[in-house]
Design an enzyme around this catalytic site. Structure first.
Site, short mmCIF file in Angstrom:
data_model
loop_
_atom_site.label_atom_id
_atom_site.label_comp_id
_atom_site.label_asym_id
_atom_site.label_seq_id
_atom_site.Cartn_x
_atom_site.Cartn_y
_atom_site.Cartn_z
N GLU A 58 -10.97 -1.33 -3.03
CA GLU A 58 -10.45 -0.22 -2.30
C GLU A 58 -9.07 0.50 -2.97
O GLU A 58 -8.78 0.34 -4.63
CB GLU A 58 -9.80 -0.84 -1.18
CG GLU A 58 -8.79 -1.75 -1.33
CD GLU A 58 -8.22 -3.09 -0.87
OE1 GLU A 58 -9.47 -2.96 0.45
OE2 GLU A 58 -7.60 -3.70 -0.86
N ASP B 21 0.98 -1.20 -0.08
CA ASP B 21 -0.05 0.06 0.17
C ASP B 21 1.27 1.51 -0.09
O ASP B 21 0.61 2.12 0.95
CB ASP B 21 -1.31 0.20 0.80
CG ASP B 21 -1.40 -1.29 1.99
OD1 ASP B 21 -1.63 -1.87 0.22
OD2 ASP B 21 -2.27 -1.68 2.37
#
Length: 494
Positions: free
Chosen positions: A215, A44
């Site tokens: 997401e 991420d």
């Protein structure tokens, strides 16, 4: 497909934009010193350019209960990276205890802000958690709790409060984009950067969910056009991927244009949750993301990579190619697995000290390819060094693998052989091998057709047909000699 309105807006902005200057020193096609570009389990990534350096802020990729801190990495050149451990700790946030995810950095008001998700709250579970914000005086922290509670602590429009990105528009308005559980929101941030603002219609959270959204929201602006990126698929699976949309407004609409980054069965899988690195003053952009190695050890076996992002004339983005390069300029060999021998990349090339049959392997699985490398024999005693390809099952031992090997010998030849836990020569030819000088080797393999070039890239030194091994790993090898390797590149053929 894309709407005519978005394309027209993009073209108008592009037409009015002057060409950006290029900085050749940062004009790469990928991380030339190798992906992953740092060592460790990370995911991420988001990034910022602070004080002349590129800063990357990732999730520490472990089980949720072990995700209680964040590290950062900084680099002046996108090659040499310095680790900054524990820049943010959950213990400094009285409400955060686990699942510290997806940091988003930004600088404003003389302060550095880091937004993150924590606690993995679920609808109606009564947990305290959501998106928090830390503040620091330096990019490396320490980041401490700015408000003593989450900034966004509940579901709005069905969006889990995770995976945020913060963006400041040219007019000074700051926005936060976030969301999980297949819903995405945008909200305004007030000038203090620690409170949620209000839109003109009185709302605080606007849903902007594009098609296939899972997401990982990320916002970028280029030539007046707003680009929203997000991740699709399952975060732990091979199908995790990045898609994008373009808009003439920071609040959308964001209509999905398609995937730009997805798994490559010959390089890596699960490539998703991206940031965007922009080289200031240029039109050079990189997509930074995490991915799983082909022989992944589980969902959390995630590592950081970046590759070049190219734009079409209308502002749309070309599919990203995950390239396999390593020039060892960073002085390490992250991503390589060693099998015997003493391997040392600290000189900016990969040196191996005398070993009976040392190997260093990449976790690739190429079928048809072009494989380039520079090879230098450093010791005269009849030994050889070269490139391994289409290999599998490597272990310690001279010919302890299955695959092919093309090598240079100090006695003056180039050889190609097939290995099946034992050696079978396929061909050799005489070659003037200059000791302690680099020779450039290229292997081109398409189906059963295998060609080996040395220095002269127009005429192969060896050309054979052999179909025993169809695909496999790439690597380098030495046998009874010291050797040096540099400028490794493996690319899809055609």
């Amino acid at each position: 497909m894309r709407s005519s309105i978005l394309v027209a807006a993009g073209l108008a902005a592009l037409a009015s934009a002057a060409p950006a200057p290029r900085n050749p020193s940062l004009d790469f096609e990928t991380s030339e010193a190798g992906n992953p570009f740092v060592e460790g389990y990370y995911a991420d990534p988001d990034n910022e350019f602070y004080n002349g350096e590129y800063w990357v802020y990732p999730t520490s990729s472990y089980e949720y209960d072990a995700q209680t801190y964040l590290d950062a990495f900084s680099s002046p050149d996108l090659v040499h990276w310095k680790k900054h451990p524990n820049i943010l700790k959950a213990s400094d946030f009285k409400w955060a205890r686990r699942a510290v995810w997806a940091p988003a950095p930004i600088h404003r008001n003389g302060k550095y802000y880091l937004y993150f998700g924590a606690n993995d709250i679920q609808p109606g579970d009564g947990q305290v958690g959501g998106i928090g914000v830390g503040v620091a005086d330096k990019p490396e922290g320490p980041y401490l709790d700015a408000i003593g509670a989450p900034l966004i602590d509940d579901y709005h429009n069905g969006a889990q409060p995770i995976d945020q990105d913060v963006f400041i528009d040219d007019d000074g308005q700051a926005y936060i984009y976030y969301g999980g559980h297949s819903h995405a929101n945008v909200a305004k941030l007030n000038d203090d950067m620690i409170s949620i603002g209000t839109f003109d219609d009185g709302t605080q959270y606007k849903e902007i969910t594009p098609a296939n959204y899972t997401e990982g929201s990320q916002m970028m602006k280029r030539n007046g056009v707003y680009y929203l990126f997000w991740s699709e698929g399952g975060w732990g699976g091979p199908d995790y991927a990045v898609s994008y949309a373009m808009s003439n407004s920071p609040t959308g609409p964001f209509n999905r244009l398609g995937k730009i980054l997805e798994q490559d069965a010959e390089v890596a899988t699960g490539s998703g949750h991206n940031g965007v690195i922009h080289v200031p003053g240029t039109d050079i952009y990189y997509i930074i993301y995490h991915r799983h190695p082909l022989h992944s050890k589980g969902d959390n076996d995630r590592h950081l990579a970046y590759d070049r992002m190219h734009f079409n004339a209308d502002g749309t983005i070309q599919p990203v190619k995950m390239l396999v390069h390593d020039n060892f300029e960073d002085g390490n060999m992250v991503g390589w697995q060693q099998y015997d021998g003493h391997w040392d990349p600290t000189s900016g090339a990969l040196q191996v000290i005398f070993a009976f049959g040392g190997k260093a392997m990449l976790d690739t699985n190429f079928t048809d390819f072009t494989y380039d490398g520079d090879i230098k024999i450093d010791y005269v005693n009849g030994g050889d060094a070269g490139l391994i390809f289409r290999a599998s099952d490597p272990t310690i031992g001279t010919d302890a693998y299955k695959g092919y090997y093309a090598g240079l010998s100090s006695i003056g030849n180039v050889v190609l052989g097939r290995v099946n836990n034992g050696w079978t020569e396929l061909a050799h030819t005489n070659l003037d091998v200059a000791i302690r000088s680099f020779h450039h080797m290229r292997v081109v393999a398409k189906g059963d057709d295998i060609k080996v070039y040395v220095d002269d890239m127009n005429t192969p030194k060896i050309h054979v047909n052999d179909g025993m091994w169809k695909s496999g790993q790439n690597g380098v090898r030495n046998f009874q000699t010291d050797a040096t390797f540099d400028n490794i590149k493996v690319t899809h053929l055609g």
